[in-house]
Design a protein around this motif. Structure first.
Motif, PDB file in Angstrom:
ATOM      1  N   LEU A  24      -3.477  38.046  79.311  1.00 52.34           N
ATOM      2  CA  LEU A  24      -2.130  38.330  78.796  1.00 52.34           C
ATOM      3  C   LEU A  24      -1.707  37.283  77.770  1.00 52.34           C
ATOM      4  CD1 LEU A  24      -0.444  39.382  82.142  1.00 52.34           C
ATOM      5  CD2 LEU A  24      -0.725  40.853  80.131  1.00 52.34           C
ATOM      6  N   ASP A  25      -2.085  36.034  78.010  1.00 50.25           N
ATOM      7  CA  ASP A  25      -1.723  34.930  77.116  1.00 50.25           C
ATOM      8  C   ASP A  25      -2.686  34.781  75.939  1.00 50.25           C
ATOM      9  OD1 ASP A  25       0.328  34.385  78.908  1.00 50.25           O
ATOM     10  OD2 ASP A  25      -0.759  32.752  79.904  1.00 50.25           O
ATOM     11  N   LYS A  26      -3.789  35.542  75.952  1.00 49.39           N
ATOM     12  CA  LYS A  26      -4.865  35.382  74.964  1.00 49.39           C
ATOM     13  C   LYS A  26      -5.286  33.912  74.874  1.00 49.39           C
ATOM     14  CE  LYS A  26      -5.076  37.783  71.048  1.00 49.39           C
ATOM     15  NZ  LYS A  26      -4.701  38.511  69.811  1.00 49.39           N
ATOM     16  N   SER A  27      -5.446  33.283  76.046  1.00 50.07           N
ATOM     17  CA  SER A  27      -5.812  31.873  76.108  1.00 50.07           C
ATOM     18  C   SER A  27      -7.275  31.719  76.522  1.00 50.07           C
ATOM     19  CB  SER A  27      -4.922  31.117  77.100  1.00 50.07           C
ATOM     20  OG  SER A  27      -5.370  29.776  77.206  1.00 50.07           O
ATOM     21  N   ALA A  28      -8.122  31.497  75.524  1.00 45.60           N
ATOM     22  CA  ALA A  28      -9.540  31.289  75.798  1.00 45.60           C
ATOM     23  C   ALA A  28      -9.753  30.037  76.636  1.00 45.60           C
ATOM     24  CB  ALA A  28     -10.313  31.196  74.486  1.00 45.60           C
ATOM     25  N   ASP A  29      -8.922  29.025  76.436  1.00 43.55           N
ATOM     26  CA  ASP A  29      -9.066  27.791  77.212  1.00 43.55           C
ATOM     27  C   ASP A  29      -8.726  28.022  78.677  1.00 43.55           C
ATOM     28  OD1 ASP A  29      -9.958  26.147  75.110  1.00 43.55           O
ATOM     29  OD2 ASP A  29      -7.899  25.761  74.463  1.00 43.55           O
ATOM     30  N   ASP A  30      -7.609  28.688  78.947  1.00 43.72           N
ATOM     31  CA  ASP A  30      -7.243  28.964  80.342  1.00 43.72           C
ATOM     32  C   ASP A  30      -8.302  29.822  81.020  1.00 43.72           C
ATOM     33  OD1 ASP A  30      -4.936  27.505  79.962  1.00 43.72           O
ATOM     34  OD2 ASP A  30      -3.595  29.246  79.922  1.00 43.72           O
ATOM     35  N   LEU A  31      -8.852  30.792  80.286  1.00 47.74           N
ATOM     36  CA  LEU A  31      -9.896  31.639  80.848  1.00 47.74           C
ATOM     37  C   LEU A  31     -11.148  30.814  81.137  1.00 47.74           C
ATOM     38  CD1 LEU A  31     -10.698  34.563  81.623  1.00 47.74           C
ATOM     39  CD2 LEU A  31     -11.713  34.723  79.356  1.00 47.74           C
ATOM     40  N   ALA A  32     -11.632  30.109  80.147  1.00 51.48           N
ATOM     41  CA  ALA A  32     -12.876  29.343  80.305  1.00 51.48           C
ATOM     42  C   ALA A  32     -12.764  28.291  81.399  1.00 51.48           C
ATOM     43  CB  ALA A  32     -13.261  28.695  78.983  1.00 51.48           C
ATOM     44  N   ASP A  33     -11.591  27.716  81.568  1.00 56.58           N
ATOM     45  CA  ASP A  33     -11.406  26.684  82.591  1.00 56.58           C
ATOM     46  C   ASP A  33     -11.525  27.233  84.011  1.00 56.58           C
ATOM     47  OD1 ASP A  33     -11.142  24.792  80.610  1.00 56.58           O
ATOM     48  OD2 ASP A  33      -8.948  24.679  80.746  1.00 56.58           O
ATOM     49  N   LEU A  34     -11.581  28.554  84.155  1.00 60.61           N
ATOM     50  CA  LEU A  34     -11.788  29.167  85.467  1.00 60.61           C
ATOM     51  C   LEU A  34     -13.268  29.243  85.841  1.00 60.61           C
ATOM     52  CD1 LEU A  34      -9.271  32.139  85.170  1.00 60.61           C
ATOM     53  CD2 LEU A  34      -8.982  30.049  86.536  1.00 60.61           C
ATOM     54  N   TYR A  35     -14.158  28.943  84.892  1.00 58.95           N
ATOM     55  CA  TYR A  35     -15.602  29.098  85.069  1.00 58.95           C
ATOM     56  C   TYR A  35     -16.279  27.772  85.383  1.00 58.95           C
ATOM     57  CZ  TYR A  35     -15.389  33.759  82.922  1.00 58.95           C
ATOM     58  OH  TYR A  35     -15.123  35.073  82.650  1.00 58.95           O
ATOM     59  N   THR A  36     -17.418  27.858  86.105  1.00 63.68           N
ATOM     60  CA  THR A  36     -18.272  26.688  86.248  1.00 63.68           C
ATOM     61  C   THR A  36     -18.994  26.455  84.922  1.00 63.68           C
ATOM     62  OG1 THR A  36     -20.173  27.994  87.012  1.00 63.68           O
ATOM     63  CG2 THR A  36     -18.692  27.097  88.720  1.00 63.68           C
ATOM     64  N   ALA A  37     -19.538  25.271  84.748  1.00 69.25           N
ATOM     65  CA  ALA A  37     -20.221  24.936  83.494  1.00 69.25           C
ATOM     66  C   ALA A  37     -21.390  25.871  83.200  1.00 69.25           C
ATOM     67  CB  ALA A  37     -20.698  23.484  83.532  1.00 69.25           C
ATOM     68  N   ASP A  38     -22.039  26.386  84.251  1.00 69.45           N
ATOM     69  CA  ASP A  38     -23.225  27.229  84.055  1.00 69.45           C
ATOM     70  C   ASP A  38     -22.991  28.697  84.436  1.00 69.45           C
ATOM     71  OD1 ASP A  38     -22.973  26.771  86.766  1.00 69.45           O
ATOM     72  OD2 ASP A  38     -25.100  26.355  87.091  1.00 69.45           O
ATOM     73  N   ALA A  39     -21.752  29.125  84.444  1.00 67.80           N
ATOM     74  CA  ALA A  39     -21.421  30.502  84.815  1.00 67.80           C
ATOM     75  C   ALA A  39     -22.014  31.505  83.835  1.00 67.80           C
ATOM     76  CB  ALA A  39     -19.902  30.667  84.856  1.00 67.80           C
ATOM     77  N   VAL A  40     -22.138  32.738  84.307  1.00 64.34           N
ATOM     78  CA  VAL A  40     -22.612  33.836  83.465  1.00 64.34           C
ATOM     79  C   VAL A  40     -21.560  34.939  83.495  1.00 64.34           C
ATOM     80  CG1 VAL A  40     -24.374  35.624  83.195  1.00 64.34           C
ATOM     81  CG2 VAL A  40     -25.036  33.312  83.898  1.00 64.34           C
ATOM     82  N   HIS A  41     -21.212  35.438  82.308  1.00 65.27           N
ATOM     83  CA  HIS A  41     -20.282  36.560  82.175  1.00 65.27           C
ATOM     84  C   HIS A  41     -21.041  37.667  81.468  1.00 65.27           C
ATOM     85  CE1 HIS A  41     -15.963  38.006  81.529  1.00 65.27           C
ATOM     86  NE2 HIS A  41     -16.744  38.969  81.074  1.00 65.27           N
ATOM     87  N   GLU A  42     -21.276  38.771  82.195  1.00 65.62           N
ATOM     88  CA  GLU A  42     -22.078  39.880  81.661  1.00 65.62           C
ATOM     89  C   GLU A  42     -21.203  41.083  81.332  1.00 65.62           C
ATOM     90  OE1 GLU A  42     -26.211  39.780  83.912  1.00 65.62           O
ATOM     91  OE2 GLU A  42     -24.503  39.891  85.300  1.00 65.62           O
ATOM     92  N   PHE A  43     -21.608  41.805  80.280  1.00 64.09           N
ATOM     93  CA  PHE A  43     -20.974  43.054  79.874  1.00 64.09           C
ATOM     94  C   PHE A  43     -22.058  44.132  79.950  1.00 64.09           C
ATOM     95  CE2 PHE A  43     -18.896  39.602  77.598  1.00 64.09           C
ATOM     96  CZ  PHE A  43     -17.571  39.808  77.900  1.00 64.09           C
ATOM     97  N   PRO A  44     -22.293  44.724  81.129  1.00 65.16           N
ATOM     98  CA  PRO A  44     -23.373  45.707  81.261  1.00 65.16           C
ATOM     99  C   PRO A  44     -23.263  46.894  80.318  1.00 65.16           C
ATOM    100  CG  PRO A  44     -22.623  44.998  83.418  1.00 65.16           C
ATOM    101  CD  PRO A  44     -21.645  44.460  82.417  1.00 65.16           C
ATOM    102  N   PHE A  45     -22.048  47.291  79.961  1.00 63.88           N
ATOM    103  CA  PHE A  45     -21.840  48.407  79.034  1.00 63.88           C
ATOM    104  C   PHE A  45     -21.244  47.872  77.744  1.00 63.88           C
ATOM    105  CE2 PHE A  45     -20.929  50.895  83.143  1.00 63.88           C
ATOM    106  CZ  PHE A  45     -22.267  51.196  83.327  1.00 63.88           C
ATOM    107  N   SER A  46     -21.956  46.994  77.075  1.00 64.39           N
ATOM    108  CA  SER A  46     -21.389  46.370  75.883  1.00 64.39           C
ATOM    109  C   SER A  46     -21.217  47.386  74.762  1.00 64.39           C
ATOM    110  CB  SER A  46     -22.253  45.200  75.415  1.00 64.39           C
ATOM    111  OG  SER A  46     -23.515  45.650  74.996  1.00 64.39           O
ATOM    112  N   SER A  47     -20.257  47.112  73.913  1.00 62.15           N
ATOM    113  CA  SER A  47     -19.924  47.961  72.772  1.00 62.15           C
ATOM    114  C   SER A  47     -20.521  47.355  71.515  1.00 62.15           C
ATOM    115  CB  SER A  47     -18.403  48.050  72.628  1.00 62.15           C
ATOM    116  OG  SER A  47     -17.849  48.607  73.788  1.00 62.15           O
TER     117      SER A  47
END
Length: 152
Positions: A24-47
């Motif tokens: 909602l805030d379009k905050s990449a920093d707030d989003l990324a700070d929720l992840y571990t340093a080695d996290a993986v974010h997958e888009f199985p149905f990528s556009s």
């Protein structure tokens, strides 16, 4: 204060709530700070033009910063939220519909999606992000149309 809460104290449900707030805030920093340093974010149905995955917190940060920074999209709400707890206490599933508009005022859109999120010690270790690809393509067309039409 919620912002001072130690990550390890966050439940998967709380992490999902913060994830949506970062959208909602379009905050990449707030989003990324929720992840571990080695996290993986997958888009199985990528556009088209969208990566199939981000590897690591900093790639999540850079990817969303670039996408949100270049976009005229404004997320207005996250609706139809269904949250499913699983037998694994680290995994939560969230169904949602992202409702948004273009800052050009040329239209609104909805994009249904499902997030499967694994949280360990209060941080995301893995996300499988299923978005309606046809809705994303339609959004791209709406943005292209808005870019060529003169504003009134």
């Amino acid at each position: 204060m919620p912002g001072l809460q130690k990550p390890s104290a966050r439940t998967p449900r709380e992490v999902l709530g913060r994830y949506h707030q970062a959208m909602l805030d379009k905050s990449a920093d707030d989003l990324a700070d929720l992840y571990t340093a080695d996290a993986v974010h997958e888009f199985p149905f990528s556009s088209p033009g969208f990566p199939s995955r981000y590897e690591g917190r900093e790639e999540v940060r850079a990817g969303y910063r670039a996408a949100w920074g270049a976009s005229t999209v404004r997320v207005e709400a996250i609706e139809s939220m269904e949250i499913h707890e699983t037998a694994d206490p680290e995994v939560i599933i969230g169904e949602h519909v992202v409702v948004g508009s273009l800052s050009t005022g040329s239209g609104t859109f909805t994009v249904p999606g499902v997030l499967i999120v694994r949280v360990h010690d209060g941080l995301i270790t893995r996300v499988r992000d299923y978005m309606d690809g046809l809705a994303v393509v339609g959004l791209g067309e709406l943005m292209s149309k808005a870019a060529v039409e003169p504003s009134v």
